[in-house]
Design an enzyme around this catalytic site. Structure first.
Site, PDB file in Angstrom:
ATOM      1  N   SER A 113       0.835  -1.207   0.000  1.00 33.74           N
ATOM      2  CA  SER A 113       0.000   0.000   0.000  1.00 33.74           C
ATOM      3  C   SER A 113       0.864   1.250   0.000  1.00 33.74           C
ATOM      4  O   SER A 113       0.565   2.207  -0.712  1.00 33.74           O
ATOM      5  CB  SER A 113      -0.864   0.055   1.257  1.00 33.74           C
ATOM      6  OG  SER A 113      -1.721  -1.035   1.330  1.00 33.74           O
ATOM      7  N   HIS A 134      -0.205  -1.796  -7.516  1.00 32.63           N
ATOM      8  CA  HIS A 134      -1.021  -1.426  -6.359  1.00 32.63           C
ATOM      9  C   HIS A 134      -2.498  -1.499  -6.718  1.00 32.63           C
ATOM     10  O   HIS A 134      -3.024  -0.670  -7.461  1.00 32.63           O
ATOM     11  CB  HIS A 134      -0.657  -0.008  -5.878  1.00 32.63           C
ATOM     12  CG  HIS A 134      -1.493   0.436  -4.722  1.00 32.63           C
ATOM     13  ND1 HIS A 134      -2.145   1.632  -4.677  1.00 32.63           N
ATOM     14  CD2 HIS A 134      -1.803  -0.197  -3.554  1.00 32.63           C
ATOM     15  CE1 HIS A 134      -2.823   1.732  -3.537  1.00 32.63           C
ATOM     16  NE2 HIS A 134      -2.628   0.633  -2.849  1.00 32.63           N
ATOM     17  N   GLU A 146      -2.331   0.576  -9.997  1.00 33.35           N
ATOM     18  CA  GLU A 146      -1.198   1.456 -10.281  1.00 33.35           C
ATOM     19  C   GLU A 146       0.033   0.587 -10.521  1.00 33.35           C
ATOM     20  O   GLU A 146       0.344  -0.289  -9.707  1.00 33.35           O
ATOM     21  CB  GLU A 146      -0.969   2.404  -9.103  1.00 33.35           C
ATOM     22  CG  GLU A 146      -2.108   3.411  -8.949  1.00 33.35           C
ATOM     23  CD  GLU A 146      -2.003   4.213  -7.661  1.00 33.35           C
ATOM     24  OE1 GLU A 146      -1.509   5.331  -7.712  1.00 33.35           O
ATOM     25  OE2 GLU A 146      -2.424   3.692  -6.606  1.00 33.35           O
ATOM     26  N   ASN A 185      -3.216   7.278  -3.508  1.00 33.83           N
ATOM     27  CA  ASN A 185      -3.238   7.598  -2.083  1.00 33.83           C
ATOM     28  C   ASN A 185      -2.730   9.006  -1.793  1.00 33.83           C
ATOM     29  O   ASN A 185      -3.095   9.605  -0.776  1.00 33.83           O
ATOM     30  CB  ASN A 185      -2.463   6.548  -1.275  1.00 33.83           C
ATOM     31  CG  ASN A 185      -3.387   5.404  -0.875  1.00 33.83           C
ATOM     32  OD1 ASN A 185      -4.559   5.627  -0.588  1.00 33.83           O
ATOM     33  ND2 ASN A 185      -2.878   4.182  -0.884  1.00 33.83           N
TER      34      ASN A 185
HETATM   35  N1  LIG Z   1      -6.451  -4.266   2.453  1.00 33.65           N
HETATM   36  C1  LIG Z   1      -6.401  -3.295   1.528  1.00 33.65           C
HETATM   37  O1  LIG Z   1      -7.362  -2.532   1.322  1.00 33.65           O
HETATM   38  C2  LIG Z   1      -5.167  -3.151   0.678  1.00 33.65           C
HETATM   39  C3  LIG Z   1      -5.240  -2.381  -0.496  1.00 33.65           C
HETATM   40  C4  LIG Z   1      -4.101  -2.295  -1.310  1.00 33.65           C
HETATM   41  C5  LIG Z   1      -2.923  -2.933  -0.921  1.00 33.65           C
HETATM   42  N2  LIG Z   1      -2.885  -3.661   0.247  1.00 33.65           N
HETATM   43  C6  LIG Z   1      -1.637  -4.344   0.610  1.00 33.65           C
HETATM   44  O2  LIG Z   1      -1.743  -5.720   0.220  1.00 33.65           O
HETATM   45  C7  LIG Z   1      -0.943  -6.519   1.109  1.00 33.65           C
HETATM   46  C8  LIG Z   1      -1.826  -7.588   1.739  1.00 33.65           C
HETATM   47  O3  LIG Z   1      -2.860  -6.962   2.466  1.00 33.65           O
HETATM   48  P1  LIG Z   1      -4.172  -7.757   2.922  1.00 33.65           P
HETATM   49  O4  LIG Z   1      -5.160  -6.708   3.312  1.00 33.65           O
HETATM   50  O5  LIG Z   1      -4.524  -8.758   1.882  1.00 33.65           O
HETATM   51  O6  LIG Z   1      -3.627  -8.503   4.224  1.00 33.65           O
HETATM   52  P2  LIG Z   1      -4.155  -9.866   4.889  1.00 33.65           P
HETATM   53  O7  LIG Z   1      -3.674  -9.814   6.290  1.00 33.65           O
HETATM   54  O8  LIG Z   1      -5.610 -10.059   4.614  1.00 33.65           O
HETATM   55  O9  LIG Z   1      -3.365 -11.011   4.099  1.00 33.65           O
HETATM   56  C9  LIG Z   1      -1.990 -11.188   4.203  1.00 33.65           C
HETATM   57  C10 LIG Z   1      -1.709 -12.682   4.019  1.00 33.65           C
HETATM   58  O10 LIG Z   1      -0.286 -12.836   3.913  1.00 33.65           O
HETATM   59  C11 LIG Z   1       0.061 -14.036   4.594  1.00 33.65           C
HETATM   60  N3  LIG Z   1       1.495 -13.980   4.901  1.00 33.65           N
HETATM   61  C12 LIG Z   1       2.129 -13.228   5.838  1.00 33.65           C
HETATM   62  N4  LIG Z   1       3.462 -13.417   5.745  1.00 33.65           N
HETATM   63  C13 LIG Z   1       3.671 -14.296   4.725  1.00 33.65           C
HETATM   64  C14 LIG Z   1       4.818 -14.872   4.127  1.00 33.65           C
HETATM   65  N5  LIG Z   1       6.050 -14.582   4.569  1.00 33.65           N
HETATM   66  N6  LIG Z   1       4.657 -15.728   3.090  1.00 33.65           N
HETATM   67  C15 LIG Z   1       3.420 -16.033   2.637  1.00 33.65           C
HETATM   68  N7  LIG Z   1       2.292 -15.521   3.156  1.00 33.65           N
HETATM   69  C16 LIG Z   1       2.418 -14.657   4.190  1.00 33.65           C
HETATM   70  C17 LIG Z   1      -0.854 -14.083   5.803  1.00 33.65           C
HETATM   71  O11 LIG Z   1      -0.967 -15.401   6.313  1.00 33.65           O
HETATM   72  C18 LIG Z   1      -2.163 -13.555   5.210  1.00 33.65           C
HETATM   73  O12 LIG Z   1      -2.993 -14.606   4.723  1.00 33.65           O
HETATM   74  C19 LIG Z   1      -0.328  -5.560   2.113  1.00 33.65           C
HETATM   75  O13 LIG Z   1       0.943  -5.170   1.666  1.00 33.65           O
HETATM   76  C20 LIG Z   1      -1.300  -4.388   2.082  1.00 33.65           C
HETATM   77  O14 LIG Z   1      -0.734  -3.187   2.529  1.00 33.65           O
HETATM   78  C21 LIG Z   1      -3.986  -3.802   1.035  1.00 33.65           C
END
Ligand SMILES: NC(=O)c1ccc[n+]([C@@H]2O[C@H](COP(=O)([O-])OP(=O)(O)OC[C@H]3O[C@@H](n4cnc5c(N)ncnc54)[C@H](O)[C@@H]3O)[C@@H](O)[C@H]2O)c1
Length: 303
Positions: A113, A134, A146, A185
């Site tokens: 993010s 992104h 993005e 953002n």
């Molecule tokens: N939630 C949002 O709205 C959003 C929007 C854009 C970008 N992001 C970004 O996307 C990424 C994921 O966010 P999310 O909301 O899906 O989080 P989430 O917590 O729902 O999912 C993350 C997953 O990664 C897994 N994980 C953690 N460490 C790991 C590793 N070393 N190897 C493999 N799997 C691993 C966890 O078990 C979990 O299932 C982050 O970088 C976040 O900032 C999130």
């Protein structure tokens, strides 16, 4: 770009499962990896339920293959996208490991993010094939992705990635410099900063800020971007407005003390029941449902 690419998604959480869904729905084979067995176990069911809810072909979920082994996940991939926890050390370690397992031309992308892509990818051997993609939540309802290049990313890797996402029905936007907040953002939080300042200065309450946006320029925003709008009204008028308004707008280069106060008081929004406003569980559920309904309608009208 190969018509059917082999996609590897690292992280099967909120974003990872949605990204996998979009690529599978576009006809690509997807391998998805997670260290948490629970995330992997439910990923196909979760995707099938989303597809059903959207009226999309549910069998696309069968193109998603959960994998508990990183090497099996990425070995044959043309494109690897990482969506694990927002933790720089975790992401760097994962990319170092993934790079040792993939072909020399496999593209490596992070869905971070806010972490600069440069700091995630700087120690890779092949930095020319590393970039950011992104997505916005939920990935299957919000069109934008993005595509962020660093100083090392090759134009070929950017072009291939843009085409991959466009062909999967997304709206890719090229971010030419790896700046904090990318484009979306930066814009979103410029607006949030002023929204908070208006409340902090007693000009209106939080509900009024949201009403003013939703009932006025928010209505137009999906079809009229600010620079289209500036051209529509005239750059001369825009200049005149800026001469009056910009000196009055919040330009502090740090979070508002009002926001810091809310957090210090435990007013964390939905998760504590109160933030800028009070939120009952019913009000939270209603707002979430309203957003999803709105995004679904927009997706249907895009089709
Ligand atoms: N939630 C949002 O709205 C959003 C929007 C854009 C970008 N992001 C970004 O996307 C990424 C994921 O966010 P999310 O909301 O899906 O989080 P989430 O917590 O729902 O999912 C993350 C997953 O990664 C897994 N994980 C953690 N460490 C790991 C590793 N070393 N190897 C493999 N799997 C691993 C966890 O078990 C979990 O299932 C982050 O970088 C976040 O900032 C999130």
């Amino acid at each position: 770009m190969a018509a059917k690419a082999r996609i590897a998604v690292l992280g099967a959480g909120l974003m990872g499962h949605g990204i996998a869904q979009v690529f599978a729905h576009a006809g690509h084979g997807v391998r998805i990896y997670d260290t948490a067995a629970a995330s992997l176990d439910q990923v196909r069911t979760r995707i099938a339920a989303n597809l059903r809810d959207l009226g999309d072909d549910e069998t696309a979920a069968e193109r998603v293959h959960p994998c508990a082994d990183l090497a099996d996940t990425v070995r044959d991939a043309d494109f690897v996208v990482e969506a694990v926890s927002e933790d720089l050390a975790v992401k760097r370690k994962l990319f170092a490991e993934a790079e040792s397992l993939v072909r020399a031309d496999t593209i490596l992308a992070s869905n971070t993010s806010v972490i600069p892509i440069t700091s995630i990818m700087q120690d890779l051997r092949g930095r020319e094939r590393a970039l950011g993609t992104h997505w916005w939540n939920p990935p299957f309802l919000v069109p934008l992705v993005e595509v962020i290049g660093t100083q090392w990313t090759s134009p070929t890797a950017i072009a291939w990635t843009m085409e991959l996402h466009a062909a999967a029905g997304k709206k890719p936007a090229h971010v030419k410099k790896d700046v904090a907040g990318f484009i979306g953002n930066r814009l979103q939080h410029a607006l949030w900063r002023e929204a908070i300042a208006l409340v902090e200065q007693g000009i209106c309450d939080a509900e009024t800020v949201d009403t003013v946006i939703k009932a006025a320029f928010g209505r137009r925003l999906a079809v009229l971007g600010p620079l289209e709008n500036a051209d529509l009204v005239g750059t001369d008028l825009t200049l005149a407005i800026h001469k009056t308004v910009l000196p009055a707008i919040d330009s502090r280069p740090a979070p508002s003390p009002y926001l810091e106060g809310l957090v210090a008081d435990g007013k964390l929004g939905f998760k504590s029941g109160e933030g800028f406003r009070k939120w009952s569980p019913q009000a939270q559920a209603a707002l979430r449902a309203k957003v999803v309904q709105h995004l679904k309608k927009a997706r249907a009208s895009d089709a």
